[in-house]
Design a protein around this motif. Structure first.
Motif, short mmCIF file in Angstrom:
data_model
loop_
_atom_site.label_atom_id
_atom_site.label_comp_id
_atom_site.label_asym_id
_atom_site.label_seq_id
_atom_site.Cartn_x
_atom_site.Cartn_y
_atom_site.Cartn_z
N TYR A 74 -4.27 -7.77 7.53
CA TYR A 74 -4.43 -8.23 6.38
C TYR A 74 -3.57 -9.41 5.84
O TYR A 74 -3.84 -10.19 5.15
N GLY A 98 -6.46 1.21 -2.37
CA GLY A 98 -6.67 -0.40 -1.71
C GLY A 98 -6.87 -1.21 -2.68
O GLY A 98 -7.84 -1.78 -2.64
N ALA A 99 -5.75 -1.62 -3.40
CA ALA A 99 -6.01 -2.53 -4.74
C ALA A 99 -6.15 -3.96 -4.16
O ALA A 99 -6.48 -4.73 -4.99
N GLY A 100 -5.69 -4.12 -2.97
CA GLY A 100 -5.63 -5.30 -2.59
C GLY A 100 -4.83 -6.56 -3.24
O GLY A 100 -3.77 -6.20 -3.83
N THR A 101 -5.48 -7.60 -3.46
CA THR A 101 -4.71 -8.58 -4.44
C THR A 101 -4.87 -8.48 -6.05
O THR A 101 -4.45 -9.28 -6.66
N THR A 129 -8.35 -4.34 -9.92
CA THR A 129 -7.25 -3.89 -10.66
C THR A 129 -7.35 -4.45 -12.23
O THR A 129 -7.57 -3.71 -13.19
N GLU A 138 -1.49 0.20 -2.50
CA GLU A 138 -1.72 -0.81 -1.56
C GLU A 138 -0.77 -0.72 -0.44
O GLU A 138 0.38 -1.05 -0.69
N MET A 180 -0.96 -8.07 0.74
CA MET A 180 -1.81 -8.13 -0.40
C MET A 180 -1.05 -7.52 -1.47
O MET A 180 -1.35 -8.04 -2.63
N ARG A 181 -0.03 -6.66 -1.31
CA ARG A 181 0.73 -6.01 -2.62
C ARG A 181 1.55 -7.14 -3.13
O ARG A 181 1.69 -7.39 -4.32
N LEU A 224 -0.78 -9.09 -5.54
CA LEU A 224 -1.10 -7.95 -6.48
C LEU A 224 0.05 -7.93 -7.54
O LEU A 224 -0.08 -8.07 -8.90
N VAL A 230 -12.98 -0.24 0.47
CA VAL A 230 -11.74 0.48 1.42
C VAL A 230 -12.19 1.49 2.46
O VAL A 230 -11.53 1.70 3.42
#
Ligand SMILES: C[S@@+](CC[C@H](N)C(=O)[O-])C[C@H]1O[C@@H](n2cnc3c(N)ncnc32)[C@H](O)[C@@H]1O
Length: 236
Positions: free
Chosen positions: A5, A43-46, A50, A65, A70-71, A74, A112
């Protein structure tokens, strides 16, 4: 997983704004009607989804996440908006370890499911059922897919960023039942010349409908109406 990722992060919003995210912006809001208090996003990713959840509900959001790259995007996205900063708690763990203080009204999981091998999914549904209040809803995207065939590397997306072109290419390497192993190549070009190139090999898992239905029913969920491409399951 984290490493794969990380490589994808600089390409993520470019590629997915051109992929599933615009459709999710259309399909998700009606499925969140009536949600007022609390949502877990797995799995909120970027944070692209959200933001949709935050726009469509007044709820507090737990954004789960596990991948650091990615976090980071975010949290930076939250930092640009005081309202998001107030309402979103970022949980740096995987879905199987999620534990919030009180059961939530809704769990949202967009793009996800394919990260979980079949042998982990029973545990996934059990954990999510534990985190949902009675009558709560689990919303995710899913569609029946044709079995892919191993093939050549193909460019899947190409985006201009200043003087550079960011390119994502993919290739199916191997198919074994519901598991598909693919190679992704992330390239940056300047005037056609590659100035950076990374690649990741990822195995995703795409359960068939019958299997998905029996897993979710075994975990105590029942299926609700949802538009093509989306799934809504409720706890009694
Ligand atoms: C394709 S991205 C989707 C991100 C976001 N939901 C969206 O639609 O833009 C998949 C995300 O799931 C996360 N993920 C992978 N395995 C996970 C797990 N076991 N628990 C929670 N999230 C996971 C990845 O780190 C990644 O951010």
């Amino acid at each position: 997983m984290d490493e794969n990722y990380s490589l994808a992060v600089p390409f993520y919003d470019l590629w997915h704004e051109d992929g599933h995210v615009p459709l999710i912006r259309e399909l998700l809001p009606p499925l969140l009607k009536g949600v007022e208090r609390s949502v877990i996003e797995i799995g909120a990713g970027t944070g692209l989804v959200t933001r949709v959840i935050a726009q469509e509900t007044p709820a507090e959001i737990y954004a789960v996440e596990p991948a650091l790259g990615m976090r980071s995007v975010l949290v930076n996205r939250l930092a640009e908006d005081p309202e998001l900063l107030r309402r979103v708690t970022v949980l740096p763990c995987g879905a199987l370890d999620v534990e919030v203080d009180e059961p939530v009204e809704a769990i949202v999981m967009i793009s996800v499911l394919q990260s979980f091998p079949a042998e982990q999914r029973a545990e996934l549904w059990r954990v999510l059922a534990r985190q949902l209040e009675p009558g709560g809803r689990l919303v995710f995207n899913w569609r029946e897919r044709a079995v892919p065939v191993p093939g050549d590397l193909e460019v899947m997306g190409s985006y201009e960023v200043g003087r550079h072109t960011y390119e994502v290419a993919g290739q199916v390497l191997e198919v074994a039942g519901e598991s598909v192993t693919s190679r992704f190549v992330y390239r940056i070009r300047q005037r056609g010349v590659v100035v950076s190139e990374d690649e990741a090999v990822v195995t995703n898992h795409w359960p068939a409908e019958e299997r998905l239905v029996s897993e979710l029913e075994a975990a105590g969920f029942s299926r609700d109406a949802a538009p093509e491409g989306m799934e809504v399951w409720r706890l009694p």
